[in-house]
Write a protein that holds these residues in place. Structure first.
Motif, mmCIF file in Angstrom:
data_model
loop_
_atom_site.group_PDB
_atom_site.id
_atom_site.type_symbol
_atom_site.label_atom_id
_atom_site.label_comp_id
_atom_site.label_asym_id
_atom_site.label_seq_id
_atom_site.Cartn_x
_atom_site.Cartn_y
_atom_site.Cartn_z
ATOM 1 N N ILE A 106 25.999 19.782 -11.635
ATOM 2 C CA ILE A 106 26.699 21.028 -11.930
ATOM 3 C C ILE A 106 25.679 22.159 -12.093
ATOM 4 O O ILE A 106 24.558 21.941 -12.540
ATOM 5 C CB ILE A 106 27.496 20.872 -13.256
ATOM 6 C CG1 ILE A 106 28.547 19.752 -13.135
ATOM 7 C CG2 ILE A 106 28.128 22.173 -13.704
ATOM 8 C CD1 ILE A 106 29.803 20.114 -12.403
ATOM 9 N N SER A 107 26.082 23.375 -11.819
ATOM 10 C CA SER A 107 25.253 24.562 -12.075
ATOM 11 C C SER A 107 23.902 24.439 -11.381
ATOM 12 O O SER A 107 23.809 23.915 -10.277
ATOM 13 C CB SER A 107 25.086 24.784 -13.584
ATOM 14 O OG SER A 107 26.329 24.897 -14.217
ATOM 15 N N GLY A 108 22.823 24.891 -12.033
ATOM 16 C CA GLY A 108 21.506 24.850 -11.405
ATOM 17 C C GLY A 108 21.514 25.621 -10.090
ATOM 18 O O GLY A 108 22.146 26.674 -9.975
ATOM 19 N N ALA A 109 20.844 25.061 -9.091
ATOM 20 C CA ALA A 109 20.860 25.630 -7.735
ATOM 21 C C ALA A 109 22.075 25.044 -7.026
ATOM 22 O O ALA A 109 21.988 24.034 -6.333
ATOM 23 C CB ALA A 109 19.570 25.292 -7.000
ATOM 24 N N LYS A 110 23.223 25.683 -7.232
ATOM 25 C CA LYS A 110 24.501 25.102 -6.803
ATOM 26 C C LYS A 110 24.536 24.758 -5.317
ATOM 27 O O LYS A 110 25.175 23.774 -4.919
ATOM 28 C CB LYS A 110 25.641 26.064 -7.154
ATOM 29 C CG LYS A 110 27.027 25.467 -6.965
ATOM 30 C CD LYS A 110 28.119 26.363 -7.519
ATOM 31 C CE LYS A 110 29.507 25.775 -7.265
ATOM 32 N NZ LYS A 110 30.582 26.626 -7.810
ATOM 33 N N VAL A 111 23.828 25.533 -4.492
ATOM 34 C CA VAL A 111 23.839 25.270 -3.057
ATOM 35 C C VAL A 111 23.299 23.879 -2.739
ATOM 36 O O VAL A 111 23.659 23.270 -1.729
ATOM 37 C CB VAL A 111 23.048 26.371 -2.304
ATOM 38 C CG1 VAL A 111 21.550 26.285 -2.604
ATOM 39 C CG2 VAL A 111 23.314 26.308 -0.821
ATOM 40 N N ARG A 112 22.454 23.339 -3.626
ATOM 41 C CA ARG A 112 21.849 22.012 -3.392
ATOM 42 C C ARG A 112 22.641 20.862 -4.031
ATOM 43 O O ARG A 112 22.332 19.692 -3.783
ATOM 44 C CB ARG A 112 20.430 21.978 -3.976
ATOM 45 C CG ARG A 112 19.490 23.036 -3.399
ATOM 46 C CD ARG A 112 18.985 22.630 -2.041
ATOM 47 N NE ARG A 112 17.953 23.531 -1.561
ATOM 48 C CZ ARG A 112 18.068 24.283 -0.468
ATOM 49 N NH1 ARG A 112 19.182 24.237 0.247
ATOM 50 N NH2 ARG A 112 17.081 25.064 -0.081
ATOM 51 N N ASN A 113 23.625 21.168 -4.843
ATOM 52 C CA ASN A 113 24.264 20.117 -5.649
ATOM 53 C C ASN A 113 24.922 18.994 -4.842
ATOM 54 O O ASN A 113 24.771 17.823 -5.206
ATOM 55 C CB ASN A 113 25.262 20.742 -6.628
ATOM 56 C CG ASN A 113 24.560 21.514 -7.731
ATOM 57 O OD1 ASN A 113 23.331 21.485 -7.833
ATOM 58 N ND2 ASN A 113 25.315 22.210 -8.557
ATOM 59 N N PRO A 114 25.655 19.283 -3.761
ATOM 60 C CA PRO A 114 26.238 18.157 -3.009
ATOM 61 C C PRO A 114 25.173 17.201 -2.466
ATOM 62 O O PRO A 114 25.351 15.977 -2.509
ATOM 63 C CB PRO A 114 27.006 18.851 -1.881
ATOM 64 C CG PRO A 114 27.308 20.222 -2.398
ATOM 65 C CD PRO A 114 26.102 20.583 -3.213
ATOM 66 N N LEU A 115 24.067 17.759 -1.963
ATOM 67 C CA LEU A 115 23.015 16.904 -1.410
ATOM 68 C C LEU A 115 22.350 16.087 -2.511
ATOM 69 O O LEU A 115 22.004 14.915 -2.300
ATOM 70 C CB LEU A 115 21.980 17.760 -0.675
ATOM 71 C CG LEU A 115 22.517 18.589 0.504
ATOM 72 C CD1 LEU A 115 21.387 19.385 1.153
ATOM 73 C CD2 LEU A 115 23.192 17.696 1.540
ATOM 74 N N ALA A 116 22.183 16.692 -3.687
ATOM 75 C CA ALA A 116 21.603 15.948 -4.810
ATOM 76 C C ALA A 116 22.516 14.810 -5.232
ATOM 77 O O ALA A 116 22.054 13.678 -5.469
ATOM 78 C CB ALA A 116 21.359 16.899 -5.985
ATOM 79 N N ALA A 117 23.807 15.095 -5.329
ATOM 80 C CA ALA A 117 24.769 14.059 -5.720
ATOM 81 C C ALA A 117 24.773 12.914 -4.713
ATOM 82 O O ALA A 117 24.787 11.728 -5.090
ATOM 83 C CB ALA A 117 26.169 14.664 -5.848
ATOM 84 N N MET A 118 24.739 13.257 -3.431
ATOM 85 C CA MET A 118 24.722 12.217 -2.398
ATOM 86 C C MET A 118 23.450 11.390 -2.468
ATOM 87 O O MET A 118 23.468 10.162 -2.289
ATOM 88 C CB MET A 118 24.876 12.866 -1.013
ATOM 89 C CG MET A 118 26.275 13.431 -0.761
ATOM 90 S SD MET A 118 26.329 14.589 0.640
ATOM 91 C CE MET A 118 25.875 13.513 2.006
ATOM 92 N N ALA A 119 22.317 12.051 -2.754
ATOM 93 C CA ALA A 119 21.038 11.339 -2.831
ATOM 94 C C ALA A 119 20.995 10.370 -4.003
ATOM 95 O O ALA A 119 20.462 9.257 -3.899
ATOM 96 C CB ALA A 119 19.892 12.341 -2.931
ATOM 97 N N ILE A 120 21.588 10.780 -5.145
ATOM 98 C CA ILE A 120 21.659 9.870 -6.299
ATOM 99 C C ILE A 120 22.577 8.698 -5.975
ATOM 100 O O ILE A 120 22.244 7.527 -6.249
ATOM 101 C CB ILE A 120 22.160 10.619 -7.549
ATOM 102 C CG1 ILE A 120 21.139 11.684 -7.981
ATOM 103 C CG2 ILE A 120 22.412 9.638 -8.714
ATOM 104 C CD1 ILE A 120 21.666 12.660 -9.033
#
Length: 265
Positions: free
Chosen positions: A246-260
């Protein structure tokens, strides 16, 4: 004992900068939820915090997502942003009458978020918790509270929520109050530290770390580096872990979630 399900997701699915970075170029906007739910296991809906949705919206969202997908919802601010929480009953009732349970088996957790100015009043907060229904229209309900004032770092607070099976949202990678105690048969964590300079939001080391923490939560253990008030281990087995980027650099959040999520396969 069955292994806990770990679901990693994001907040919402409508965000223009995701078009071309997460969503393929040319994807019709009406298909964005369908696409997002094919890549992620859960989404937290923020719009319910600001106002009521319609039953047909919940039915549509349920229909557009695959089997096993889960939505979490923000409870309405009209219930949490008030001086006397014990008077929130009508707002809570209106929220559940708005069609929330049309999500049926895809309804995950309701997150009741409080402002940072809201301090812990044991009697009033207990009265609020007692207003939260355990089921509605035959759908079992799960609740989490997101508190953002250090006055909640108290054993009395932990005891209150634990008695009622309500989770405390674990805020991480942020300046918000962090309470890591596992007080329910599920864990609800929101991580907020993505960095736009990282291609997928976090470094490889950080992604490995969040995957490892998710595994600790699934075992009912508070991970290292997460502050707890009263206990470092869950009293009962954890059945579900919800981890939202959530929040942070929102543009990157989907990719971060997928990577986790990839690291948890």
């Amino acid at each position: 004992m069955a292994e806990a399900a770990i679901r990693v997701g994001i907040g919402g699915w409508v965000f223009e900068p995701w078009r071309g970075t997460f969503y393929p170029e040319g994807l019709a906007q009406k298909r964005e939820l369908e696409y997002a739910s094919s890549k992620l296991a859960t989404i937290e809906i923020n719009g319910t915090y600001y106002g009521s949705q319609k039953p047909e919206s919940f039915r549509k969202w349920r229909a557009e997502t695959p089997e096993g997908f889960v939505f979490s919802l923000k409870g309405p601010r009209f219930a949490t942003n008030r001086r006397v929480l014990a008077e929130a009953g009508p707002s809570i009732e209106k929220f559940f009458e708005s069609g929330v349970t049309e999500l049926k088996e895809k309804l995950g957790v309701v997150n009741w978020q409080f402002m940072g100015t809201k301090k812990f009043d044991p009697d009033d907060f207990a009265a609020f918790l007692d207003l939260l229904p355990k089921n509605h229209n035959g759908v079992t309900l799960r609740h989490a509270v997101e508190v953002r004032n250090d006055s909640f770092k108290a054993k009395d607070f932990i005891d209150l929520v634990k008695e009622r099976g309500v989770a405390v949202v674990t805020a991480a990678d942020s300046d918000y109050t962090q309470i890591g105690d596992i007080t329910a048969p599920f864990v609800y964590a929101r991580i907020m530290g993505t960095d736009e300079n990282e291609k997928v939001g976090y470094s490889k080391k950080a992604l490995d770390g969040w995957a490892a923490r998710a595994k600790d939560w699934a075992k009912g253990e508070v991970p290292k580096g997460i502050d707890a008030v009263a206990t470092k281990k869950a009293a009962k087995p954890v059945k579900d872990v919800f981890l939202y980027v959530i929040s942070g650099a929102k543009v990157r959040n989907p990719l971060a979630a997928m990577a986790i999520a990839d690291r948890l396969k």
